[in-house]
Design an enzyme around this catalytic site. Sequence first.
Site, PDB file in Angstrom:
ATOM      1  CB  CYS A  42       3.503   0.453   3.871  1.00 44.58           C
ATOM      2  SG  CYS A  42       4.681   1.254   4.543  1.00 44.58           S
ATOM      3  CB  CYS A  46       4.698   1.819   0.518  1.00 49.43           C
ATOM      4  SG  CYS A  46       5.458   3.557   1.825  1.00 49.43           S
ATOM      5  CB  CYS A  73       3.795   4.967   6.155  1.00 50.33           C
ATOM      6  SG  CYS A  73       4.878   5.427   4.564  1.00 50.33           S
ATOM      7  CG  ASP A 455     -32.287  -7.788 -15.170  1.00 45.97           C
ATOM      8  OD1 ASP A 455     -31.842  -8.259 -16.320  1.00 45.97           O
ATOM      9  OD2 ASP A 455     -32.795  -6.258 -15.385  1.00 45.97           O
TER      10      ASP A 455
END
Length: 498
Positions: A42, A46, A73, A455
Amino acid sequence: MTTEDRDSADPADDSRYEAVASRDARFDGVFFFAVATTGIYCRPSCPATTPKRRNVTFYRTAAAAQGAGYRACRRCRPDAVPGSAEWNTRADVVGRAVRLIGDGVVDREGVTGLAARLGYSARQVQRQLTAELGAGPLALARAQRGHTARVLLQTTSLQAAEIAFAAGFASIRQFNDTIRAIYAATPGELRSARPGRTGHAVRIAPAGGRAGIPLRLAHRTPYATAPVFDYLAARAVTGVEEVTGTPGRRIYRRTLRLPGGPGIAEVAERPGPAGGWLECRLQLSCLRDLTAATQRIRRLFDLDADPRAVDEKLGADPLLAPLVAARPGLRAPGAADPHEAALRIAAEPAGPGPSAALVRAYGEPLTEPSGGLTHLFPDPAALAGAALGELPPDRREPVRALAGALAGGSVLLDPGTDRDAAEALLAAIPGIGPDRAARIRMRALGDPDVLPGRDPAAALRSADGEAPRSEVWRPWRSYAFHHLRAAGSDRPRTTGEE
């Protein structure tokens, strides 16, 4: 491995178990857990009852859990979560290999092709991936094929043979065996168990009467969709891209140059706060290009990012905190085609006009136009020896030189490229230089930790004045750049600005 061995093997597993017990979705894709008593693996979030610690084993990848004999699952669909954002950050051979496998290189070129791209032997690649992830390249590719097949079974009306071909399987038997091994169900049973449709999905109407393949592209939340669509709309190159609709319900469409032929991708903007996916529709010349097309759109929309980790890091800086609060989940758009992105950055002083001129003069026309989409962006080989009179004079030679380097293979921009080496080669091309090379690295290579040198943010100092402020933004400087860009979107764009 005994229960006691598992409990003592890695102290970090106790922290992972706490994430499972709290159903913390932030760790979905970062690791998976398997339960010995059920034979199922899982995702951490879950909703099922939390298993006892002694019955739980943790895995770095779904492929490793599948290789250990566990099935996915059916409640939490662990195979459907976005991949770990770690692979976008890491530049080592494992991170590069994972990105290439995601692009379908193993399906197209085999393990030897993957190894050749990485500059290692197939045995070395196998050893490093297995040691790091618990699964080799074939297992990782198999897990990806299984996920692709499940999505197609549950979202399309394609025949099983077409799905097997599209997902990259070599035969129907291999397709059937893999689906049974991963999901403990036949392809027919998976199709009949498709989830109910919700009322919140944005449906993309077929363009030009072509249905295409509808997909849901999963991502972690939050996802700031409006800034991404604003960004793409402002830079759309006529003939190759278009954005239709009204804010909140826009459709981004573009052509794709794929291994099997041209393709078209359409992605819908979700109204209001974005849920856990974006709706996408793909029209492909060859079904085998499905994996490659999907991964390219995922990179373009930055769907594998971990926004909570990014926002937590950048939001701790007083300068960026209000920007992060204003745009939670802001993404750093990548590129659907790294060659195209690089050439556009090289060609454009400001705005997409020069790139549109290149498309008209050298682009490959589609057999049948689709809306405003008429061409593929020019292949580098078509530009390497061209006069390029359509460009401003100072951009012609840089574009020719870059196109020649890309066409000749002296500069590589695929997902497995060494980013440092690529940036150095790009910066050495006359007329490209460090600034444009950094922008190419940020977009074409999807590097999350780039701050282009021209920048203004690059000159900001830290609180103690001893170091550039941007150092505390690592490894998410690309996201900081986009926050600063979005906050200053009303100012004039500078040369080559992305």
